[in-house]
Every structure is written in structure tokens, then in C-alpha cells.
Design an enzyme around this catalytic site. Structure first.
Site, mmCIF file in Angstrom:
data_model
loop_
_atom_site.group_PDB
_atom_site.id
_atom_site.type_symbol
_atom_site.label_atom_id
_atom_site.label_comp_id
_atom_site.label_asym_id
_atom_site.label_seq_id
_atom_site.Cartn_x
_atom_site.Cartn_y
_atom_site.Cartn_z
ATOM 1 C CG HIS A 21 52.509 54.580 -34.674
ATOM 2 N ND1 HIS A 21 52.914 53.063 -34.645
ATOM 3 C CD2 HIS A 21 53.689 55.160 -34.253
ATOM 4 C CE1 HIS A 21 53.267 52.687 -33.322
ATOM 5 N NE2 HIS A 21 53.846 53.937 -32.871
ATOM 6 C CB SER A 132 55.578 49.692 -30.341
ATOM 7 O OG SER A 132 54.569 50.795 -31.617
HETATM 8 P P1 ADP Z 1 60.167 56.018 -32.552
HETATM 9 O O1 ADP Z 1 60.782 54.947 -32.256
HETATM 10 O O2 ADP Z 1 61.367 56.684 -32.949
HETATM 11 O O3 ADP Z 1 59.428 56.292 -31.320
HETATM 12 P P2 ADP Z 1 57.730 55.102 -32.608
HETATM 13 O O4 ADP Z 1 57.312 53.971 -34.080
HETATM 14 O O5 ADP Z 1 58.069 54.082 -30.864
HETATM 15 O O6 ADP Z 1 59.088 55.088 -33.273
HETATM 16 O O7 ADP Z 1 56.813 56.119 -32.846
HETATM 17 C C1 ADP Z 1 57.277 57.161 -34.025
HETATM 18 C C2 ADP Z 1 56.355 58.474 -33.672
HETATM 19 O O8 ADP Z 1 54.588 57.856 -32.937
HETATM 20 C C3 ADP Z 1 56.495 59.330 -32.478
HETATM 21 O O9 ADP Z 1 56.684 60.526 -33.136
HETATM 22 C C4 ADP Z 1 56.133 58.570 -31.474
HETATM 23 O O10 ADP Z 1 55.812 59.987 -30.645
HETATM 24 C C5 ADP Z 1 54.683 58.845 -32.297
HETATM 25 N N1 ADP Z 1 53.837 58.318 -30.951
HETATM 26 C C6 ADP Z 1 54.023 56.516 -30.371
HETATM 27 N N2 ADP Z 1 52.363 56.713 -29.926
HETATM 28 C C7 ADP Z 1 51.703 57.055 -30.045
HETATM 29 C C8 ADP Z 1 50.658 57.245 -29.759
HETATM 30 N N3 ADP Z 1 49.749 57.194 -28.640
HETATM 31 N N4 ADP Z 1 49.344 58.175 -30.223
HETATM 32 C C9 ADP Z 1 50.354 59.671 -30.783
HETATM 33 N N5 ADP Z 1 51.505 58.937 -30.876
HETATM 34 C C10 ADP Z 1 51.943 58.535 -30.966
#
Ligand code: ADP
Length: 179
Positions: A21, A132
Site C-alpha cells: 500500500h 492484508s
Molecule cells: P480493498 O478492500 O479496497 O481491496 P485493500 O486495503 O485490500 O482494500 O487494498 C487497497 C488497494 O491497494 C487495492 O487497490 C489493492 O489492489 C492495492 N494493494 C493491495 N496490496 C497491494 C500490494 N502488495 N501491492 C500493490 N497494491 C496493493
């Protein structure tokens, strides 16, 4: 009319925030003048951390970036984007399986708010495996997540699982290794 998008919103659950993130937010902060990290208060999934904890971990991790702001939100992402005047929604793409959901969400958002662009950043190869849910599961089993999350988040995870063990609610939240 200016063709430049100045303000973007990066929405997510951030439960917890991790280096994947943080990488997306900081890269977006090089592209846009202002990036608003929007922490979704009530996602349709089981949460480990409260909205206050999730906002705090994102704020702490991004404190050195003056053009990144962090706030909680609720409701439709496009409504929040309009409210703050953001013309782009940022998403991160890790693996091919992310694509289908992101593609469908982008089309739905486009239908709701055609003036707002969805901009996806490809995950850095160092962070592609981090999610996460993986972080939560590893931390719940006592594994070392220090290569995946900032030290403050690691400490919050340790405290949270200690508290859950004391309360007798160990591992209730674990669903799977996939968000
Ligand atoms: P959501 O519930 O909206 O999926 P997340 O907190 O899981 O929320 O993810 C927020 C954003 O960050 C999403 O666009 C997700 O694809 C991106 N994301 C999650 N993990 C990674 C990672 N390891 N590298 C890059 N982007 C990520």
C-alpha cells in the site's frame, strides 16, 4: 479547461496497512499533486483493526509526504472523490486475479461517475505477494511480518493478537489467504 488531474484518491481497507500500500501511495504522490488516502470505515469484510487504528497506521507510515493526506470515509468511493474534488481513483494491481475485480469495479465507477478516471499502478515485484489477509494470518500464528509492514504496524499486530488471546478470541477473524 485544464487537462491535468491534480488530486487523486487512493481508497482501501488497509487492515492492516503494509509496504505494498505504502509503495502505491508514494508512487502516486509523484504523479499527482495531492493524494488522499481514503480508509474505508465499513468494508464488507471482517475487520481486525478499528477505523481509528487503520487511519493511524496509514498516517504514521506516510507522515513524511506532505502531499499525501489520510482520512476515513464511508459510502461510495465516487461520492467521496467528488466531495473532495478528486478526479482520479488510484488502485494497485498485484496479480492477474486482481484484474477481474478491479476491472469490474472500474467499469461500475465509470458508470456512476464518468468524469473520474481509475488509474492503476502495477505492484512492485518486491511487494507482489503481500496482502492484508496474508499479513494478518502470518502475524496471528506468531510469524515475522517485519518485511511486509512498518515496525509500528507490526507492534500493533502483536498487541492485537495478544489481546485476542487474552480475551479467548484467537483466530476468529481468519478467513483465507486471499482478500
Ligand atoms: P480493498 O478492500 O479496497 O481491496 P485493500 O486495503 O485490500 O482494500 O487494498 C487497497 C488497494 O491497494 C487495492 O487497490 C489493492 O489492489 C492495492 N494493494 C493491495 N496490496 C497491494 C500490494 N502488495 N501491492 C500493490 N497494491 C496493493
Amino acid at each position: 479547461m485544464s487537462a491535468i488531474i491534480r488530486r487523486a484518491v487512493y481508497p482501501g481497507s488497509f487492515d492492516p496497512a503494509h509496504y505494498g500500500h505504502i509503495d502505491i501511495a508514494t508512487r502516486a504522490a509523484r504523479v499527482f499533486e495531492e493524494v488522499h488516502v481514503a480508509v474505508y470505515a465499513r468494508p464488507a469484510k471482517t475487520l481486525l483493526f478499528s477505523i481509528e487504528d487503520r487511519v493511524k497506521m496509514v498516517k504514521d507510515a506516510l507522515a513524511d509526504y506532505p502531499n499525501i493526506l489520510v482520512a476515513p470515509y464511508d459510502g461510495l468511493t465516487v461520492d467521496y472523490a467528488r466531495k473532495i474534488g478528486a478526479m482520479a481513483i488510484i488502485r494497485g494491481l498485484r496479480v492477474f486475479s486482481d484484474f477481474e475485480l478491479e476491472f469490474r469495479m472500474a467499469l461500475a465507477n465509470r458508470r456512476l461517475a464518468p468524469e473520474i478516471e481509475v488509474v492503476t499502478f502495477i505492484a512492485d515485484e518486491r511487494h507482489i505477494h503481500i496482502s492484508s489477509s496474508t499479513v494478518r494470518e502470518i502475524a496471528s500464528l506468531g510469524g515475522d511480518v517485519s518485511s511486509m509492514v512498518p515496525p509500528e504496524v507490526r507492534d500493533m499486530l502483536t498487541a492485537k493478537f495478544r489481546q485476542q488471546r487474552n480475551d479467548g478470541q484467537e483466530r476468529d477473524y481468519v478467513i483465507s489467504l486471499h482478500d
